[in-house]
Design an enzyme around this catalytic site. Structure first.
Site, PDB file in Angstrom:
ATOM      1  CG  ASP A  45      -2.253   0.644   0.953  1.00 49.51           C
ATOM      2  OD1 ASP A  45      -2.252   1.874   0.791  1.00 49.51           O
ATOM      3  OD2 ASP A  45      -3.294  -0.042   0.893  1.00 49.51           O
ATOM      4  CB  SER A  86     -14.070  -0.982   1.936  1.00 54.12           C
ATOM      5  OG  SER A  86     -13.980  -2.360   1.707  1.00 54.12           O
ATOM      6  CG  HIS A  91      -5.685   2.784   1.900  1.00 57.82           C
ATOM      7  ND1 HIS A  91      -5.360   1.727   1.090  1.00 57.82           N
ATOM      8  CD2 HIS A  91      -7.033   2.832   1.926  1.00 57.82           C
ATOM      9  CE1 HIS A  91      -6.479   1.164   0.639  1.00 57.82           C
ATOM     10  NE2 HIS A  91      -7.513   1.824   1.128  1.00 57.82           N
TER      11      HIS A  91
END
Ligand code: NAG
Ligand code: NAG
Ligand code: NAG
Length: 561
Positions: free
Chosen positions: A164, A374, A206
């Site tokens: 990520d 999510s 994130h």
């Protein structure tokens, strides 16, 4: 008229944005020793940046006289290097558009919470038996995560790495489980995956949030507790810079003998118009991972299945989540329903935690998740870590088999549920249902390894067919060669090339011999592309466990396309 002009301008703007950007990096396959590689690099003005991840004979070369980003390719260099006999393949790397799943919604707000106001999690002692959602943020997930914990599984001994925008290794919730050997900064080419928070435009947490969902430590009274709170957690920082095929391949093939699970929650744009999948190096990295990773048992790649539902997107147009090598996870949260993408390659769903659940924030903070956030694929990675602890000998396919068998379909409303020829309930939204951690660890403990994967490749003898606008083309494909080779079906991949004036108008259904209908592709209202499908692969898991021969009284496999 004005309307027309406006549309035209939009088209022009989009074209500028989508222009191919060439980098100064080349991926090169060289048959030769180290000396030979250095010689070639030097001769053509390259710096050899080293082997590409775990991919033998593939090297990353950086060219000193090429601009870092340019709209024109440097074909001259490519052509001259290709004349070297040891050079078997090469490609100047281009910038790929990759987006973090739900990042926009996710980063609407982040609250710094004082830790004394926060629930604390002590999952390993008797408080675990306390039915309090405060002490187990996963309690209401319906995934029986507490059940797996009570049986003694917490991810111990399993190594997970999050691909990520980096992970904050000093975050108090990550520090106890942080594993530097499972970490790499591919963007910055060093070993420190810490995110860059100095850019105001990008909220780079994130990856940290995902890592916390998987393996935030227990017993430290900070933000939360991860699904596999004793797993070792690493981060590969690869989204905070130009993403190329090589960057993805480096990340996905980073230390495959050490890292067990790779978790990715990003992909091509979910705009309902993009058709993109892994490039040649990334495909190789995935194949190499399942073949050789984990000492031959296969790396487990967990992927999020996409959240472009509002834009009519379909995850079959995302070649990462529809690869047979990735475990594609969707979300079971009802607020996510309209964002979810339907497709036949999704294996299961996970509950990303309730709205307002406390998770990790930037700079050692905690934050609360928002309605649209999510973290489902991260939860899935955590549950798989519990499963691998229960049985470290599982292969990548065993993991998929266990998911198919143990996922739960009840409580997930979808008009689409159907029972396939092997008796499994399956849907295009949730795959085989909600992951059940306790059922998975139990299944893993008694699991006997599945036999080696067999594949059957057959070509449709009818090379090409014409189709009329608004019509339905039914293609019956009979295959007898498979029946002896493949006894039970796992994945079915349909590779096709279609020319069409408007790609978004196409829908494709595959009917198996047992009658299971897989919607391989649905119409995409925003997909105006005239490029059709150039040798695109569509995948379904919906026939899992069905006899390949199509029932006892039939020798032939009949696929109706
Ligand atoms: C269970 O949790 C609640 C809420 O945190 C607490 O008040 C109660 O004392 C706990 N019970 C036990 C047996 O630990
Ligand atoms: C972090 O991002 C800022 C802004 O984009 C950039 O100027 C800086 O060089 C970056 N730092 C590192 C260490 O990459
Ligand atoms: C559970 O374990 C934590 C950390 O080891 C400890 O602080 C806490 O007091 C324990 N709770 C109980 C009820 O024993």
């Amino acid at each position: 008229m004005v309307h027309f002009l406006f549309l035209w301008m939009m088209g022009a703007l989009l074209q500028v944005c989508h222009a191919t950007i060439y980098t100064n990096d080349w991926a090169i396959r060289i048959r030769g020793d180290r000396e030979c590689v250095s010689r070639i690099a030097e001769k053509y003005g390259f710096t050899n940046m080293g082997q590409i991840g775990d991919l033998k004979s593939y090297y990353s070369f950086r060219h000193s006289e090429t601009a870092m980003r340019s709209t024109v390719s440097n074909t001259q260099v490519s052509v001259s290097v290709a004349t070297e006999t040891e050079v078997e393949w090469l490609q100047q790397q281009v910038v790929l558009r990759r987006e973090k799943r739900n990042s926009r919604a996710n980063h609407v707000f982040s609250v710094n919470l004082k830790s004394e106001n926060l629930p604390t999690a002590h999952p390993s002692n008797q408080t675990l038996h306390n039915d309090s959602m405060w002490r187990n943020p996963w309690y209401h997930s319906g995934m029986n995560i507490g059940g797996a914990w009570r049986r003694g599984f917490s991810g111990k001994g399993v190594v997970v790495s999050v691909l990520d925008d980096g992970i904050e290794r000093e975050h108090p919730d990550l520090k106890p489980n942080y594993d530097p050997l499972a970490s790499r900064d591919v963007n910055g080419q060093d070993d420190d995956p810490s995110p860059n928070y100095s850019s105001a435009a990008a909220s780079n947490y994130h990856g940290t949030q995902s890592a916390g969902t998987i393996a935030a430590a227990a017993h430290n009274s900070h933000c939360t507790v991860g699904v596999s709170f004793h797993a070792r957690i690493g981060g590969i920082r690869m989204l905070d810079g130009d993403v190329t095929d090589m960057v993805e391949a480096q990340s996905l093939s980073f230390r495959p003998q050490y890292i067990d699970i790779y978790s990715a929650s990003w992909g091509p744009e979910d705009d309902g118009a993009t058709l993109e999948g892994p490039g040649p190096l990334t495909r190789l990295a995935l194949e190499n991972g399942v073949r050789n990773g984990r000492r031959g048992r296969g790396s487990v790649f967990v992927w999020s299945s996409g959240s472009g539902g509002l834009r009519g997107d379909h995850c079959s147009c995302d070649g990462y989540s529809s690869s047979i090598y990735t475990v594609s996870i969707s979300s079971s949260r009802s607020e996510h329903l309209e964002h979810l993408e339907r497709c036949s390659s999704t294996l299961a769903a996970a509950h990303p935690g309730g709205e307002g659940m406390v998770t990790l924030g930037p700079q050692k903070s905690c934050s609360r998740t928002t309605a649209a956030s999510s973290l489902s694929s991260s939860v899935g990675a955590g549950v798989i870590a519990l499963t691998l602890q229960a049985n470290p000998l599982l292969t990548w396919r065993d993991v998929q088999h266990i998911i198919v068998r143990s996922s739960k379909s009840h409580r997930l409303p979808d008009p689409d549920w159907s029972v396939n020829g092997a008796g499994f309930r399956v849907s295009h939204l949730y795959g085989f249902g909600l992951l059940d951690a306790e059922a998975m660890v139990l299944e893993a403990q008694r699991w006997r390894r599945v036999p080696a994967q067999r594949s059957c490749v057959q070509e449709d003898p009818q090379i090409s067919r014409a189709m009329f606008p608004g019509s339905v083309l039914t293609s019956v494909f009979q295959s007898s060669g498979c029946s002896s080779r493949v006894v039970f079906v796992e994945h079915v991949v349909v590779r096709l090339s279609i020319d069409h004036r408007r790609r978004g108008d196409l829908s494709i259904t595959l009917t198996s011999p047992s009658g299971t209908e897989s919607k391989l592709l649905n119409n995409r209202p925003f997909d105006d592309s005239t490029e059709g499908f150039p040798a695109w692969e569509l995948m379904t898991t919906h026939s899992w466990g069905e006899p390949a021969a199509g029932g006892v009284d039939s020798e032939d496999q009949r696929l109706v396309l």
